[in-house]
Design a protein around this motif. Sequence first.
Motif, PDB file in Angstrom:
ATOM      1  N   ARG A 144     -19.646 -14.394  -0.507  1.00 23.60           N
ATOM      2  CA  ARG A 144     -19.415 -15.654  -1.398  1.00 23.60           C
ATOM      3  C   ARG A 144     -20.009 -17.135  -0.232  1.00 23.60           C
ATOM      4  O   ARG A 144     -20.684 -17.376  -0.636  1.00 23.60           O
TER       5      ARG A 144
ATOM      6  N   GLU B  97     -23.536 -16.230   0.332  1.00 21.84           N
ATOM      7  CA  GLU B  97     -24.408 -16.536  -1.467  1.00 21.84           C
ATOM      8  C   GLU B  97     -24.742 -17.995  -1.272  1.00 21.84           C
ATOM      9  O   GLU B  97     -25.813 -18.317  -1.619  1.00 21.84           O
ATOM     10  N   ALA B  98     -23.823 -18.321  -1.104  1.00 21.94           N
ATOM     11  CA  ALA B  98     -23.869 -20.095  -0.748  1.00 21.94           C
ATOM     12  C   ALA B  98     -24.844 -20.331   0.203  1.00 21.94           C
ATOM     13  O   ALA B  98     -25.826 -21.184  -0.972  1.00 21.94           O
TER      14      ALA B  98
ATOM     15  N   ALA C  55     -27.306 -18.983   1.363  1.00 24.74           N
ATOM     16  CA  ALA C  55     -28.066 -18.414   0.189  1.00 24.74           C
ATOM     17  C   ALA C  55     -28.959 -18.912  -0.775  1.00 24.74           C
ATOM     18  O   ALA C  55     -30.634 -18.803  -0.826  1.00 24.74           O
ATOM     19  N   SER C  56     -27.833 -19.182  -1.574  1.00 24.11           N
ATOM     20  CA  SER C  56     -28.899 -19.978  -2.622  1.00 24.11           C
ATOM     21  C   SER C  56     -29.261 -21.391  -2.061  1.00 24.11           C
ATOM     22  O   SER C  56     -29.920 -22.234  -3.045  1.00 24.11           O
ATOM     23  N   GLY C  57     -29.631 -21.383  -1.334  1.00 20.51           N
ATOM     24  CA  GLY C  57     -30.335 -22.791  -0.588  1.00 20.51           C
ATOM     25  C   GLY C  57     -28.998 -24.249  -0.284  1.00 20.51           C
ATOM     26  O   GLY C  57     -29.714 -25.198  -0.747  1.00 20.51           O
ATOM     27  N   LEU C  58     -27.937 -24.158  -0.014  1.00 19.63           N
ATOM     28  CA  LEU C  58     -26.817 -25.206   0.235  1.00 19.63           C
ATOM     29  C   LEU C  58     -27.742 -25.948   0.416  1.00 19.63           C
ATOM     30  O   LEU C  58     -27.532 -26.910   0.768  1.00 19.63           O
TER      31      LEU C  58
ATOM     32  N   LEU D 136     -30.520 -26.052   2.213  1.00 22.11           N
ATOM     33  CA  LEU D 136     -32.042 -26.408   2.960  1.00 22.11           C
ATOM     34  C   LEU D 136     -32.126 -28.079   1.982  1.00 22.11           C
ATOM     35  O   LEU D 136     -31.113 -28.813   1.342  1.00 22.11           O
TER      36      LEU D 136
ATOM     37  N   GLY E 290     -31.127 -29.673  -0.273  1.00 25.62           N
ATOM     38  CA  GLY E 290     -29.646 -29.855  -1.392  1.00 25.62           C
ATOM     39  C   GLY E 290     -28.555 -30.201  -1.320  1.00 25.62           C
ATOM     40  O   GLY E 290     -29.322 -31.683  -1.361  1.00 25.62           O
ATOM     41  N   PRO E 291     -27.529 -30.042  -1.933  1.00 29.34           N
ATOM     42  CA  PRO E 291     -26.757 -31.632  -2.719  1.00 29.34           C
ATOM     43  C   PRO E 291     -26.167 -31.739  -1.037  1.00 29.34           C
ATOM     44  O   PRO E 291     -25.304 -32.903  -0.425  1.00 29.34           O
TER      45      PRO E 291
ATOM     46  N   GLU F  66     -33.536 -23.959   7.350  1.00 28.75           N
ATOM     47  CA  GLU F  66     -34.387 -22.802   6.605  1.00 28.75           C
ATOM     48  C   GLU F  66     -33.934 -21.438   7.555  1.00 28.75           C
ATOM     49  O   GLU F  66     -33.700 -20.319   7.204  1.00 28.75           O
TER      50      GLU F  66
ATOM     51  N   CYS G   4     -32.311 -18.040   5.502  1.00 29.42           N
ATOM     52  CA  CYS G   4     -32.867 -16.988   5.487  1.00 29.42           C
ATOM     53  C   CYS G   4     -32.108 -16.120   6.411  1.00 29.42           C
ATOM     54  O   CYS G   4     -31.935 -14.567   5.978  1.00 29.42           O
TER      55      CYS G   4
ATOM     56  N   GLN H  98     -29.938 -15.110   3.236  1.00 27.74           N
ATOM     57  CA  GLN H  98     -30.188 -14.810   2.893  1.00 27.74           C
ATOM     58  C   GLN H  98     -30.084 -12.373   2.751  1.00 27.74           C
ATOM     59  O   GLN H  98     -29.724 -12.191   2.113  1.00 27.74           O
ATOM     60  N   TYR H  99     -30.697 -12.854   4.377  1.00 24.44           N
ATOM     61  CA  TYR H  99     -30.671 -10.991   4.860  1.00 24.44           C
ATOM     62  C   TYR H  99     -29.314 -10.908   4.786  1.00 24.44           C
ATOM     63  O   TYR H  99     -28.871  -9.205   4.284  1.00 24.44           O
TER      64      TYR H  99
ATOM     65  N   LEU I 263     -26.379 -11.848   3.705  1.00 21.37           N
ATOM     66  CA  LEU I 263     -26.168 -11.168   2.050  1.00 21.37           C
ATOM     67  C   LEU I 263     -26.741  -9.720   1.207  1.00 21.37           C
ATOM     68  O   LEU I 263     -25.708  -9.341   0.432  1.00 21.37           O
TER      69      LEU I 263
ATOM     70  N   ARG J 262     -17.727  -9.455  -9.247  1.00 17.68           N
ATOM     71  CA  ARG J 262     -17.785 -10.897  -9.084  1.00 17.68           C
ATOM     72  C   ARG J 262     -18.789 -11.861  -9.352  1.00 17.68           C
ATOM     73  O   ARG J 262     -19.988 -11.442  -9.451  1.00 17.68           O
TER      74      ARG J 262
ATOM     75  N   PHE K  81     -21.704 -17.181  -5.799  1.00 18.93           N
ATOM     76  CA  PHE K  81     -21.954 -17.994  -6.090  1.00 18.93           C
ATOM     77  C   PHE K  81     -22.457 -19.062  -6.634  1.00 18.93           C
ATOM     78  O   PHE K  81     -24.186 -18.658  -6.887  1.00 18.93           O
TER      79      PHE K  81
ATOM     80  N   ARG L  45     -23.591 -35.068  -3.869  1.00 21.32           N
ATOM     81  CA  ARG L  45     -24.752 -35.386  -3.387  1.00 21.32           C
ATOM     82  C   ARG L  45     -24.961 -36.386  -2.814  1.00 21.32           C
ATOM     83  O   ARG L  45     -23.744 -37.002  -2.310  1.00 21.32           O
TER      84      ARG L  45
ATOM     85  N   GLN M  32     -32.303 -19.532  -7.706  1.00 23.82           N
ATOM     86  CA  GLN M  32     -30.830 -20.103  -6.833  1.00 23.82           C
ATOM     87  C   GLN M  32     -29.919 -19.025  -6.839  1.00 23.82           C
ATOM     88  O   GLN M  32     -29.090 -17.879  -6.442  1.00 23.82           O
TER      89      GLN M  32
ATOM     90  N   SER N 225     -31.738 -15.733  -5.422  1.00 27.11           N
ATOM     91  CA  SER N 225     -30.713 -15.374  -3.865  1.00 27.11           C
ATOM     92  C   SER N 225     -29.611 -15.073  -3.374  1.00 27.11           C
ATOM     93  O   SER N 225     -29.073 -14.661  -2.423  1.00 27.11           O
ATOM     94  N   ALA N 226     -28.581 -15.989  -4.548  1.00 28.59           N
ATOM     95  CA  ALA N 226     -27.353 -16.053  -5.058  1.00 28.59           C
ATOM     96  C   ALA N 226     -27.012 -14.382  -4.713  1.00 28.59           C
ATOM     97  O   ALA N 226     -26.126 -13.642  -4.936  1.00 28.59           O
TER      98      ALA N 226
ATOM     99  N   GLN O  32     -35.389 -15.136  -3.124  1.00 29.85           N
ATOM    100  CA  GLN O  32     -34.880 -16.017  -1.359  1.00 29.85           C
ATOM    101  C   GLN O  32     -36.008 -15.703  -0.977  1.00 29.85           C
ATOM    102  O   GLN O  32     -35.827 -17.789  -0.679  1.00 29.85           O
TER     103      GLN O  32
ATOM    104  N   LEU P 287     -37.534 -19.109  -3.181  1.00 28.55           N
ATOM    105  CA  LEU P 287     -36.547 -20.600  -3.106  1.00 28.55           C
ATOM    106  C   LEU P 287     -36.651 -21.620  -1.733  1.00 28.55           C
ATOM    107  O   LEU P 287     -36.673 -22.842  -1.392  1.00 28.55           O
ATOM    108  N   ARG P 288     -37.027 -20.812  -0.666  1.00 30.50           N
ATOM    109  CA  ARG P 288     -36.782 -21.858   0.131  1.00 30.50           C
ATOM    110  C   ARG P 288     -38.941 -22.582   0.519  1.00 30.50           C
ATOM    111  O   ARG P 288     -38.400 -23.364   0.736  1.00 30.50           O
TER     112      ARG P 288
END
Lengths: 825, 393
Positions: free
Chosen positions: A712, A715-716, A718-721, A723, A726-727, A750, A754, A757-758, A760, B29, B32, B43, B280, B283-284, B322, B325-326
């Motif tokens: 997880r 995943e977080a 990788a999903s661009g958290l 980047l 991001g937040p 970045e 990256c 992501q790999y 994951l 599961r 994320f 934020r 996202q 990618s996740a 992925q 996304l970047r």
Amino acid sequence: MTFITPEPPTNNNSFSPCQRQSDPENDEKMFLFLQAAAAAAAKPAQYTGTYQANATGYQATYAQPAAQTTIAAQPTTQAKQANSTTTYSGYDAALYSAATMYVAQQGGAAQQKSGGWQGYKKGGIGAKNMRTKAPPKPQQLHYCDVCKISCAGPQTYREHLEGQKHKKREAATKMAASVAVTNQNRAGNSLRCQLCDVTCTGNDAYAAHIRGAKHQKVVLLHTKLGKPIPPQEPEIIGGPRNGDSKDDEVDEQPEPDIQPVGQDYIEEIKSDDGKVISFNCKLCECRFNDPNAKEMHMKGRRHRLQYKKKVNPDLVVDVKPSLRQRKIQEEKMRRAALREEFWARRHYNMPEDEDDRMYWEDRRRYEEEYMEMCRRGNLGPYPRGRPPFPGGAPPYFQGGMPMARRTESSDDRHVMARHSEIYPKEEELQSIQRIVSHTERALKTVSDQLAESTKPKEGQAQQPPTPQQPVAAPAANAANATPAAAKPVEAPAVVPKPESENKSAEQQQQQPKEDGRDNQLFSFQQDRDANRILKGVMRVGHLAKGLLLRGDTNVELVVLCADKPTLALLRKVVDLLPPALKQVAPENTYTVTINAAEAGLTVVGDGLTVLVQLTSPIMREQEAASGGLDRDVLARGKCLQALAALRHTKWFQARALGLHSCVVIIRILRDLCQRVPTWSPLSSWAMELLAEKVISSVPGQVQLSPGDALRRVMEAVASGLLLPGGPGLGDPCEKDSPDAASGLSAQQREDLTCSAQYALRLIAYRQIYKVLGMEPLPTQQKVFRRDRSARKRRRSGGEQADSESDSGKMVKTEGTETTTETPVK
Amino acid sequence: MARGGIRGRGGMNRGIGRPPYKVKMFLPRHPFDLALCESSFPRVKPAPDETAFTQALLKRNVDLSPTASEQTAILNLVTKIQTVLDNLVVAPGAFDACQLEEVRQVGSFKKGTMVTGHNVADIVVILKTLPTREAVEALGNKVKEDLKSLMKSEVVTKGEQLTHTTNERGIEISNSFACVRVMVTTLHHNIRKLDPEIHLDQKIMLSHLAAIRHSRWFEENAHHSSIKVLIRLLRDIRTRFEGFEPLTPWMLDLLAHFAIMHNPSRQALPINVAFRRVFQLLSAGLFLPGSAGITDPCEGVSLRIHTAMTLEQQDICCLTAQTLLRVLSHGGYKHILGLEGNASIAKEMSVWDGVVVSPLDKAYENPPEKKDGEEEDEDMEAEGDESMETIEN
């Protein structure tokens, strides 16, 4: 009896069907009679012989008295007999029929005209011919009545009689009785050509038969022989036996007017010149040359069944309840019913047996776990008062059982195996514990000395105190006299809510302790002596969070001062500390050096380094005002860092320690950050925040296993958290929660993303060992599950006890407890 | 066989220590998903201005929407064919090669998610009879005849000449502007009577039935126009980026719906947020093995839609997302939308504002023993269902 005597020899054979089907008692007489007749006709010897042989053979086998069936299966005479008023016994019937035939023979064409089928036959040509041409040698026509054929000569006739076909047919005739029974069971309207003894399944079939060459031939032959030709009307088989209801029966079940179906599936096979030569039914895989046959086939039952099966399931095809089929059908129904009942019962019982048991099992385990958690001092399943998921858990997650994922996955095993590799050894932990404890106690001594020295002269904290070791030492030693008993095994279980530092310090007062191994503030204050300069010491950083990894040699302590820590104070402490250390631990040698750049000092020994930083909460408050005022005050940035480290430790103890799998994953990630250059820019604090936020934000408060938790986190990221855009990671320990990872450049973000992501996808494709930097574990053999995991289980169990409830203390003195507590997983 | 043995042994072993219950329960599961845990990630700085991005998305949508002439052409053709087929349902008359139960429009035409340049509408015909090849042929001829008689009063230009073809799915009727696929299937309870030698393929028949369910579901759940816009954008992206090829239109529909509607407030997210969220999510690892993915709402058993892809396809799909996304986060949305540049960004290194974005490698590898493990696991997943089915039968 008058009719009988002059029998033409050629007709001899025509008796045989009658004779065959007559009563046994009568057979004897009949036989004699036939013999006589044969003799009278001066037949060739071998002919009679053959016949006799047949007759005897018949006599021997046919022992069933069946007068009734005789009539049923006697096609040639029955029609007439049915009309006659008297019922004949078998024998009389035979005689009667023979006589009738004879008369008919004599009557010649006249009688035959009464039959319906002369239309085809032009009225008994054969008989005429026989009459005119062949009286001298009538035996030229050899007729087999069983098979209804004529043979060219005696030789062929004989061969025919010995042939397979004849024998078969003969046997079939013998079985006539049973056939009749079967016929009775058949409700369908079969039509039977009485002349040829052929059963047809329908009007069309019958018509085709009547038109057919075979029937014509038989008619011709019979006409030639002058034998009676039964009416053309077909005999209907399958109706009730009693004659009066027969007509009604026919009316009730008229041949349904069947529409031919499946024209599209009959392809015409054409010859080269385009003429249709044959047809091929694709449904039934059969071919025919005759268009009539095609028509017939399309109406036929077999074709319709195929059509129903392959084209239109709604087509109604009348069932043909032959005995066998009906039996099969019944059997099927019975089995279906049984099965249904079985499943109904099973379904009914199942909740009881399977689902329920599993449910209660889970429930029980859940409750056990809950109780366990409560026992260890966590107040409830969600001890940290985490705000519930806004708007409730989305329905996607409601189906999942929160407690169901408890068996170890391969990922879990890898993570735990790696974790045990990076987790420090017992000796390492003990030596770290030793040096830290000694330092803390020595610091307390120093603090006491400072306090003593300041007491008489209030307000002059700066003045170096006179050494008063003899006085202080006994007290300190006395306090240390019961270290083993007072070892804070239970104390850390209470994870306090984040509180102000002073308050928690006061709390600790009630329970005097000899060092700070519970990772809380080790307060030096004894009786509210407000003047004490060094108020207390606290472990911070990886040491306090329990994040030490194997090979770590640097640990940190923070000493809280009452006032701004100055260089002079630091020097004083550095002076006082070595003797205090000597006193606390006479057998160990420690070197104390001043480290003004870090606003503290270092204690080195056993290859370990303890950094002791001095700071004070006041450093925060006075802000910019203090800027250039006091040159003696230690570097402000470092002091603030030390304060932040204190807050981080408190936050960690409050948030991360109680979170399932969280500490394990942070250790794993710390290892990752050390190993992989891409990850090294991520500061430890940012990484801890990231892991805690990601793991704690699982919707539905599901507890994650270590493998899942690591995934997880990946995943977080990788999903661009992380980047840009991001937040970001809000820092809860600072004002206005700034981004804890603000130090990362865009390229670093970045690269981190990256890499995650790999990672994951590696995890998803069972290569988590590559992410963890370890060798793949052998695949799990379920059969030997218990054996295999015995060693590992103990270890992981111990770990989990640590991570779930303990405050990450470094010394696992409660070794015995760990083993006994091993949860049965 | 071996598995049974193991199971038996396992049962005995477990019988000693703890009550026997299923050893391995596969519980996928959910990955994320930032949109679901925003409260944990407040934020730290205000979100960057995305007006230009949103405008680009909307512009691209307009570009992708079918032109008016395309719409007219397809609508004309569909209406005619629908009329002909409806007549056949109501009054089959002498046509007895097959019986029609129902005629329904499905697919992107029905859903309103068509993309310009692909003017194809789908109609599913449910037969009461079984779909033999002859029946389809006959139906094709009948439709052809009826269409002819329907259009005999019209002036047919050259481009409007209809061509009819029959294939293993049904009939295709097209002119040079539009194409209508009449897909044949049969009633559900007839499906198991199908014989591959005489009838059309069973899988295809099932897929046609599924298409009807899909369009129904779409009508009920995904009528929000943001969803349609997003679907159109995704369809376009799918055709341009090779890695997304294995994503079926149905997966895209569900993904778009999920990205827009599946959030705590249950209100549709703005298109720019939803667009980014798609990447996202992918990618996740939403569509990776072990993920709960998206459950097909139109199948009785819980079926994760991404399992229709092979493991390798899942990997490639994920890595493409992925990388994109970047690129997206460094401001490369124009390249992703196809407004400029080309699709090489998914496979080659690119530089954005001095940040080097490098492509990713596949994680999927296929050595024999790995494969075994993988399959074993897939089996495990499937096994539960399978055994359930055998129990029921």
